[in-house]
Design an enzyme around this catalytic site. Structure first.
Site, PDB file in Angstrom:
ATOM      1  N   HIS A  41      67.987  64.753  17.186  1.00 22.32           N
ATOM      2  CA  HIS A  41      67.789  64.304  18.568  1.00 22.32           C
ATOM      3  C   HIS A  41      66.536  64.957  19.140  1.00 22.32           C
ATOM      4  O   HIS A  41      66.400  66.181  19.134  1.00 22.32           O
ATOM      5  CB  HIS A  41      69.022  64.674  19.386  1.00 22.32           C
TER       6      HIS A  41
ATOM      7  N   ASP B  76      64.239  65.353  22.413  1.00 22.43           N
ATOM      8  CA  ASP B  76      64.226  65.225  23.876  1.00 22.43           C
ATOM      9  C   ASP B  76      62.809  65.303  24.411  1.00 22.43           C
ATOM     10  O   ASP B  76      62.203  66.370  24.416  1.00 22.43           O
ATOM     11  CB  ASP B  76      65.058  66.361  24.490  1.00 22.43           C
TER      12      ASP B  76
ATOM     13  N   MET C  33      60.340  65.110  27.519  1.00 17.99           N
ATOM     14  CA  MET C  33      60.386  65.303  28.982  1.00 17.99           C
ATOM     15  C   MET C  33      58.975  65.380  29.542  1.00 17.99           C
ATOM     16  O   MET C  33      58.097  65.989  28.925  1.00 17.99           O
ATOM     17  CB  MET C  33      61.116  66.603  29.303  1.00 17.99           C
TER      18      MET C  33
ATOM     19  N   HIS D 201      65.022  60.547  22.657  1.00 16.58           N
ATOM     20  CA  HIS D 201      65.557  60.378  24.006  1.00 16.58           C
ATOM     21  C   HIS D 201      64.390  60.592  24.963  1.00 16.58           C
ATOM     22  O   HIS D 201      63.955  61.724  25.174  1.00 16.58           O
ATOM     23  CB  HIS D 201      66.678  61.419  24.210  1.00 16.58           C
TER      24      HIS D 201
ATOM     25  N   MET E 260      62.750  60.894  28.352  1.00 10.43           N
ATOM     26  CA  MET E 260      62.980  61.181  29.781  1.00 10.43           C
ATOM     27  C   MET E 260      61.613  61.173  30.437  1.00 10.43           C
ATOM     28  O   MET E 260      61.114  62.213  30.892  1.00 10.43           O
ATOM     29  CB  MET E 260      63.696  62.537  29.920  1.00 10.43           C
TER      30      MET E 260
ATOM     31  N   MET F 142      74.790  60.521  29.955  1.00  5.95           N
ATOM     32  CA  MET F 142      74.385  61.913  30.183  1.00  5.95           C
ATOM     33  C   MET F 142      75.565  62.665  30.788  1.00  5.95           C
ATOM     34  O   MET F 142      76.120  62.259  31.802  1.00  5.95           O
ATOM     35  CB  MET F 142      73.191  61.982  31.140  1.00  5.95           C
TER      36      MET F 142
ATOM     37  N   GLY G  96      67.075  67.331  31.799  1.00  7.82           N
ATOM     38  CA  GLY G  96      65.944  68.209  32.104  1.00  7.82           C
ATOM     39  C   GLY G  96      66.008  69.543  31.388  1.00  7.82           C
ATOM     40  O   GLY G  96      64.980  70.111  31.055  1.00  7.82           O
TER      41      GLY G  96
ATOM     42  N   GLY H 110      71.517  73.822  27.783  1.00  4.24           N
ATOM     43  CA  GLY H 110      72.366  74.937  28.206  1.00  4.24           C
ATOM     44  C   GLY H 110      73.108  74.765  29.515  1.00  4.24           C
ATOM     45  O   GLY H 110      73.604  75.738  30.080  1.00  4.24           O
TER      46      GLY H 110
ATOM     47  N   ASP I 224      75.512  63.510  25.865  1.00  2.00           N
ATOM     48  CA  ASP I 224      74.428  64.487  25.760  1.00  2.00           C
ATOM     49  C   ASP I 224      74.489  65.450  26.939  1.00  2.00           C
ATOM     50  O   ASP I 224      74.356  65.040  28.091  1.00  2.00           O
ATOM     51  CB  ASP I 224      73.106  63.712  25.746  1.00  2.00           C
TER      52      ASP I 224
HETATM   53  C1  DX5 Z   1      69.075  67.417  28.456  1.00  6.74           C
HETATM   54  C2  DX5 Z   1      68.805  66.963  27.030  1.00  6.74           C
HETATM   55  C3  DX5 Z   1      69.831  67.417  26.069  1.00  6.74           C
HETATM   56  C4  DX5 Z   1      69.912  68.898  25.909  1.00  6.74           C
HETATM   57  C5  DX5 Z   1      71.280  69.263  25.435  1.00  6.74           C
HETATM   58  O1  DX5 Z   1      68.139  66.835  29.290  1.00  6.74           O
HETATM   59  O2  DX5 Z   1      68.771  65.553  26.985  1.00  6.74           O
HETATM   60  O3  DX5 Z   1      69.688  66.784  24.807  1.00  6.74           O
HETATM   61  O4  DX5 Z   1      68.952  69.407  25.019  1.00  6.74           O
HETATM   62  O5  DX5 Z   1      71.374  70.641  25.427  1.00  6.74           O
HETATM   63  P1  DX5 Z   1      72.779  71.398  25.415  1.00  6.74           P
HETATM   64  O6  DX5 Z   1      73.545  70.890  24.245  1.00  6.74           O
HETATM   65  O7  DX5 Z   1      72.373  72.819  25.291  1.00  6.74           O
HETATM   66  O8  DX5 Z   1      73.456  71.077  26.720  1.00  6.74           O
HETATM   67 ZN    ZN Z   2      68.850  64.334  24.992  1.00  9.56          ZN
END
Ligand code: DX5
Ligand code: ZN
Length: 218
Positions: free
Chosen positions: A34, A36, A38, A67, A69, A138, A143, A146, A174
């Protein structure tokens, strides 16, 4: 209970050793990787773009699950496809013409997914379901890694599961997925689980991945 696909998010990996990290989770049993992306605009954080994804492509033949964003997203789709994305998921909130964006992903030969922020109702994707093979619910506000799982998303997954019955469209979740929340989301209907800190924060990636599969004794 069905066996969920596990997609480790490299957002929580060691960025100085990304290739090794990707290889390690692939060997540890990850189904998808995956990624991410941003932009500091659609979400309040900046991560990485197509150049980094392209550099990681040779590390594994696992599915690259991107993914996005980012807003706007349309001008960047071709770059992500070229970099090696197998699946491209865009946010319903980040594109004015969602149907057109999803068609563009299909035209690039990639699998299209649509993501919903926690506050976005599932009705937002009602009329584009023929264009996607995955809906990402989501379970935190996007963003950051953790964050804590938002319990109200369980009902959203349940409703979406009922709506998608028999369609073949996958439900991905996610944010805040760990051994404690994984069971409930899979029971609610999730097919694919994204996890960042629960996997990359662990010493043993294989054990951490197994711990996310409900019913598996670690
Ligand atoms: C949040 C991301 C997630 C994130 C998940 O915006 O899309 O993929 O990295 O992280 P954890 O599993 O740590 O919540
Ligand atoms: Zn993600």
């Amino acid at each position: 209970m069905p066996r969920p696909l596990i997609a480790p998010s490299i957002l929580a990996a060691d960025f100085g050793r990304l290739r090794e990290e990707v290889r390690a989770v692939a060997e540890a049993g990850a189904d998808w990787i995956h990624l991410d992306v941003m932009d500091g605009h659609f979400v309040p954080n900046v991560s990485f773009g197509p150049a980094v994804i392209g550099a990681l492509r040779a590390a594994t033949d696992r599915v690259f699950d991107c993914h996005l964003m980012i807003e706007p997203v349309d001008p960047h789709l071709a770059a992500f496809a070229k970099a090696g994305a197998d699946r491209i998921t865009v946010h319903a909130e980040a594109t004015r013409h969602l149907d057109r964006t999803l068609q563009a992903i299909g035209a690039l030969g990639r699998k299209a997914g649509v993501a919903l922020n926690p506050a976005t109702p599932i009705d937002a994707v009602e009329h584009v379901l023929e264009r996607v093979d995955l809906v990402l619910v989501m379970t935190v506000n996007p963003g950051f890694g953790g964050q804590s799982f938002i319990p109200a998303m369980l009902e959203k997954v349940r409703r979406l599961k009922a709506r998608l019955a028999g369609s073949g469209v996958l439900i991905q979740v996610d944010g805040g997925i760990n051994p404690d929340t994984a069971h409930a989301v899979v029971q609610a209907g999730a097919d694919a689980l994204v996890a960042g800190s629960a996997i990359f924060g662990a010493e043993d990636y294989a054990k951490a991945i197994r711990a996310l599969r409900p019913g598996v004794v670690v």
